[in-house]
Design a protein around this motif. Sequence first.
Motif, PDB file in Angstrom:
ATOM      1  N   GLU A 130     -15.968  55.639  48.189  1.00  0.00           N
ATOM      2  CA  GLU A 130     -15.703  54.188  48.299  1.00  0.00           C
ATOM      3  C   GLU A 130     -14.248  53.931  48.675  1.00  0.00           C
ATOM      4  O   GLU A 130     -13.954  53.042  49.470  1.00  0.00           O
ATOM      5  N   LEU A 131     -13.323  54.709  48.075  1.00  0.00           N
ATOM      6  CA  LEU A 131     -11.894  54.530  48.412  1.00  0.00           C
ATOM      7  C   LEU A 131     -11.650  54.903  49.872  1.00  0.00           C
ATOM      8  O   LEU A 131     -10.963  54.186  50.607  1.00  0.00           O
ATOM      9  N   ASN A 132     -12.222  56.045  50.307  1.00  0.00           N
ATOM     10  CA  ASN A 132     -12.008  56.484  51.699  1.00  0.00           C
ATOM     11  C   ASN A 132     -12.562  55.460  52.679  1.00  0.00           C
ATOM     12  O   ASN A 132     -11.973  55.205  53.736  1.00  0.00           O
ATOM     13  N   LYS A 133     -13.696  54.851  52.305  1.00  0.00           N
ATOM     14  CA  LYS A 133     -14.311  53.847  53.185  1.00  0.00           C
ATOM     15  C   LYS A 133     -13.355  52.662  53.379  1.00  0.00           C
ATOM     16  O   LYS A 133     -13.133  52.204  54.495  1.00  0.00           O
ATOM     17  N   LEU A 134     -12.734  52.185  52.298  1.00  0.00           N
ATOM     18  CA  LEU A 134     -11.828  51.029  52.410  1.00  0.00           C
ATOM     19  C   LEU A 134     -10.526  51.420  53.110  1.00  0.00           C
ATOM     20  O   LEU A 134      -9.975  50.638  53.898  1.00  0.00           O
ATOM     21  N   VAL A 135     -10.032  52.631  52.855  1.00  0.00           N
ATOM     22  CA  VAL A 135      -8.815  53.103  53.550  1.00  0.00           C
ATOM     23  C   VAL A 135      -9.093  53.148  55.058  1.00  0.00           C
ATOM     24  O   VAL A 135      -8.318  52.626  55.873  1.00  0.00           O
ATOM     25  N   ASN A 136     -10.218  53.721  55.448  1.00  0.00           N
ATOM     26  CA  ASN A 136     -10.538  53.818  56.882  1.00  0.00           C
ATOM     27  C   ASN A 136     -10.744  52.450  57.509  1.00  0.00           C
ATOM     28  O   ASN A 136     -10.366  52.224  58.666  1.00  0.00           O
ATOM     29  N   PHE A 179      -5.640  48.154  61.346  1.00  0.00           N
ATOM     30  CA  PHE A 179      -4.767  46.964  61.324  1.00  0.00           C
ATOM     31  C   PHE A 179      -3.561  47.178  60.402  1.00  0.00           C
ATOM     32  O   PHE A 179      -2.938  46.213  59.968  1.00  0.00           O
ATOM     33  N   SER A 180      -3.266  48.440  60.050  1.00  0.00           N
ATOM     34  CA  SER A 180      -2.233  48.708  59.041  1.00  0.00           C
ATOM     35  C   SER A 180      -1.268  49.781  59.525  1.00  0.00           C
ATOM     36  O   SER A 180      -1.596  50.592  60.389  1.00  0.00           O
ATOM     37  N   TYR A 181      -0.076  49.805  58.915  1.00  0.00           N
ATOM     38  CA  TYR A 181       0.858  50.901  59.156  1.00  0.00           C
ATOM     39  C   TYR A 181       0.410  52.139  58.385  1.00  0.00           C
ATOM     40  O   TYR A 181       0.715  53.262  58.773  1.00  0.00           O
ATOM     41  N   GLY A 182      -0.282  51.922  57.281  1.00  0.00           N
ATOM     42  CA  GLY A 182      -0.767  53.035  56.482  1.00  0.00           C
ATOM     43  C   GLY A 182      -1.577  52.493  55.319  1.00  0.00           C
ATOM     44  O   GLY A 182      -1.483  51.312  54.975  1.00  0.00           O
ATOM     45  N   ALA A 183      -2.385  53.365  54.732  1.00  0.00           N
ATOM     46  CA  ALA A 183      -3.212  52.944  53.594  1.00  0.00           C
ATOM     47  C   ALA A 183      -3.460  54.156  52.713  1.00  0.00           C
ATOM     48  O   ALA A 183      -3.402  55.296  53.173  1.00  0.00           O
ATOM     49  N   ARG A 211      -6.693  40.221  58.755  1.00  0.00           N
ATOM     50  CA  ARG A 211      -7.622  41.162  59.400  1.00  0.00           C
ATOM     51  C   ARG A 211      -7.943  42.317  58.456  1.00  0.00           C
ATOM     52  O   ARG A 211      -9.094  42.759  58.381  1.00  0.00           O
ATOM     53  N   VAL A 212      -6.936  42.788  57.724  1.00  0.00           N
ATOM     54  CA  VAL A 212      -7.200  43.882  56.774  1.00  0.00           C
ATOM     55  C   VAL A 212      -8.141  43.388  55.677  1.00  0.00           C
ATOM     56  O   VAL A 212      -9.113  44.064  55.311  1.00  0.00           O
ATOM     57  N   SER A 213      -7.879  42.161  55.196  1.00  0.00           N
ATOM     58  CA  SER A 213      -8.742  41.616  54.131  1.00  0.00           C
ATOM     59  C   SER A 213     -10.181  41.524  54.591  1.00  0.00           C
ATOM     60  O   SER A 213     -11.103  41.911  53.858  1.00  0.00           O
ATOM     61  N   SER A 214     -10.400  41.030  55.850  1.00  0.00           N
ATOM     62  CA  SER A 214     -11.814  40.918  56.242  1.00  0.00           C
ATOM     63  C   SER A 214     -12.432  42.291  56.480  1.00  0.00           C
ATOM     64  O   SER A 214     -13.628  42.481  56.200  1.00  0.00           O
ATOM     65  N   ALA A 215     -11.621  43.264  56.947  1.00  0.00           N
ATOM     66  CA  ALA A 215     -12.182  44.621  57.117  1.00  0.00           C
ATOM     67  C   ALA A 215     -12.628  45.175  55.756  1.00  0.00           C
ATOM     68  O   ALA A 215     -13.693  45.785  55.630  1.00  0.00           O
ATOM     69  N   ILE A 216     -11.796  44.921  54.732  1.00  0.00           N
ATOM     70  CA  ILE A 216     -12.125  45.424  53.384  1.00  0.00           C
ATOM     71  C   ILE A 216     -13.369  44.717  52.850  1.00  0.00           C
ATOM     72  O   ILE A 216     -14.294  45.342  52.315  1.00  0.00           O
ATOM     73  N   THR A 217     -13.396  43.394  53.026  1.00  0.00           N
ATOM     74  CA  THR A 217     -14.538  42.619  52.509  1.00  0.00           C
ATOM     75  C   THR A 217     -15.827  43.039  53.213  1.00  0.00           C
ATOM     76  O   THR A 217     -16.877  43.172  52.572  1.00  0.00           O
ATOM     77  N   SER A 218     -15.737  43.281  54.536  1.00  0.00           N
ATOM     78  CA  SER A 218     -16.960  43.632  55.275  1.00  0.00           C
ATOM     79  C   SER A 218     -17.511  44.994  54.845  1.00  0.00           C
ATOM     80  O   SER A 218     -18.668  45.310  55.098  1.00  0.00           O
ATOM     81  N   ARG A 219     -16.665  45.844  54.180  1.00  0.00           N
ATOM     82  CA  ARG A 219     -17.172  47.130  53.648  1.00  0.00           C
ATOM     83  C   ARG A 219     -17.480  47.047  52.162  1.00  0.00           C
ATOM     84  O   ARG A 219     -17.532  48.059  51.476  1.00  0.00           O
ATOM     85  N   GLY A 220     -17.608  45.829  51.649  1.00  0.00           N
ATOM     86  CA  GLY A 220     -18.046  45.687  50.252  1.00  0.00           C
ATOM     87  C   GLY A 220     -16.922  45.649  49.237  1.00  0.00           C
ATOM     88  O   GLY A 220     -17.175  45.620  48.031  1.00  0.00           O
ATOM     89  N   GLY A 221     -15.654  45.667  49.684  1.00  0.00           N
ATOM     90  CA  GLY A 221     -14.542  45.623  48.729  1.00  0.00           C
ATOM     91  C   GLY A 221     -14.097  44.193  48.462  1.00  0.00           C
ATOM     92  O   GLY A 221     -14.537  43.255  49.128  1.00  0.00           O
ATOM     93  N   THR A 222     -13.218  44.038  47.477  1.00  0.00           N
ATOM     94  CA  THR A 222     -12.596  42.731  47.213  1.00  0.00           C
ATOM     95  C   THR A 222     -11.122  42.860  47.583  1.00  0.00           C
ATOM     96  O   THR A 222     -10.459  43.809  47.151  1.00  0.00           O
ATOM     97  N   ALA A 223     -10.624  41.916  48.398  1.00  0.00           N
ATOM     98  CA  ALA A 223      -9.250  42.053  48.903  1.00  0.00           C
ATOM     99  C   ALA A 223      -8.314  41.045  48.247  1.00  0.00           C
ATOM    100  O   ALA A 223      -8.696  39.902  47.972  1.00  0.00           O
ATOM    101  N   TYR A 224      -7.081  41.483  47.968  1.00  0.00           N
ATOM    102  CA  TYR A 224      -6.034  40.607  47.432  1.00  0.00           C
ATOM    103  C   TYR A 224      -4.790  40.835  48.286  1.00  0.00           C
ATOM    104  O   TYR A 224      -4.356  41.986  48.441  1.00  0.00           O
ATOM    105  N   ILE A 225      -4.218  39.760  48.788  1.00  0.00           N
ATOM    106  CA  ILE A 225      -2.969  39.893  49.564  1.00  0.00           C
ATOM    107  C   ILE A 225      -1.798  39.817  48.587  1.00  0.00           C
ATOM    108  O   ILE A 225      -1.740  38.903  47.764  1.00  0.00           O
TER     109      ILE A 225
END
Length: 325
Positions: A251-257, A262-266, A286-300
């Motif tokens: 699950e972590l690797n999925k959100l990192v990928n 859209f990131s300098y690093g994760a 863009r990072v938040s929606s990428a995370i949300t679309s893979r089932g994660g919850t994003a916080y800026i």
Amino acid sequence: MSRRWHSASAPGKFVILGEHSVVYGKPAVVLAADCRITCSVRRSRRNTLNGEPIEFARQPLLRYLTRNLRHAADFMTSSDIPAGAGLGSSAALSAAMALAIGSMEGTDPGERQLVDEAYNAELSLQGSGSPMDASACVHGKGIGVNLPGTEDRKLWRISRNGNVWNVSDIDVPEMTFVVGNTGVKAPTGPQVDKVRRFVSRSNFAMEMIEEIGNVTLSGYEALKKNDVETLGRMMLIDHKLLSILGVSCRELNKLVNAALPFSYGAKLTGSGGGGCMIALTDQPERVSSAITSRGGTAYIMKTGTPGAKIEECMPDGPLFDIPVF
Ligand code: MEV
């Protein structure tokens, strides 16, 4: 008997570089997270937490923090830090509760005493670990652990079991991070134990710990120069080293990928095994929606969050039940 409520809050934290290796005295760079836990306490005739009787046998953290109280108390806690997700909820809870108890008892613990209190409370819960989380939640903003060249900003030195942690205040340029929560609960203690077992039977694991230390030092040099490209690269290398140590998960690797385009690093943040990852980015939406679309919850998260402090008001957020691990 005055039954006035006394409140205090503390932020969560996220580790930019150096989790796990910091347990072995290596360097780390940590920021206060832009989310807080608030604890209120008042004198009472019986001990309650959020209106329910406290079962101290099941609450090592509360048992530790109330050990010197000569009277019962009501506790109310509220939080927007997800529990058991690598964002330092237990350190933040300990810091906020210790500060609120100090206020009720008419004492001001000061940052140094507060850190000892929060660190020891955490140890009563997870058994072992470094004072990194407690230090970040108490001091806020940014802290460095065992970073060369930060001696003039030294906050405290803590030693235990042969390891020494010199904690300093560090300047952190304005940066944006997105935290992605996998939703998989993963308490810290078992992850720390897992790495300890690996290190005790393999030189290779200790080499990974050393390498995380080197990557952390390079990342810190980049942070000082606001060189987000290099810092992001170091974060990704750190994630790979932590994965080799066995503390990442699918699950972590999925959100990192998902965040990387859209990131300098994760990387994962905190003890891993689930919980949260972070991405350094200038495209947080863009990072938040990428995370949300893979089932994660994003916080800026922005940088510069203050540390533990007294609050004038009672918490009005969602009640936070202290997790029993
Ligand atoms: C947890 O937030 C960080 C670890 O390095 C444990 C610790 O430092 O106590 C995994």
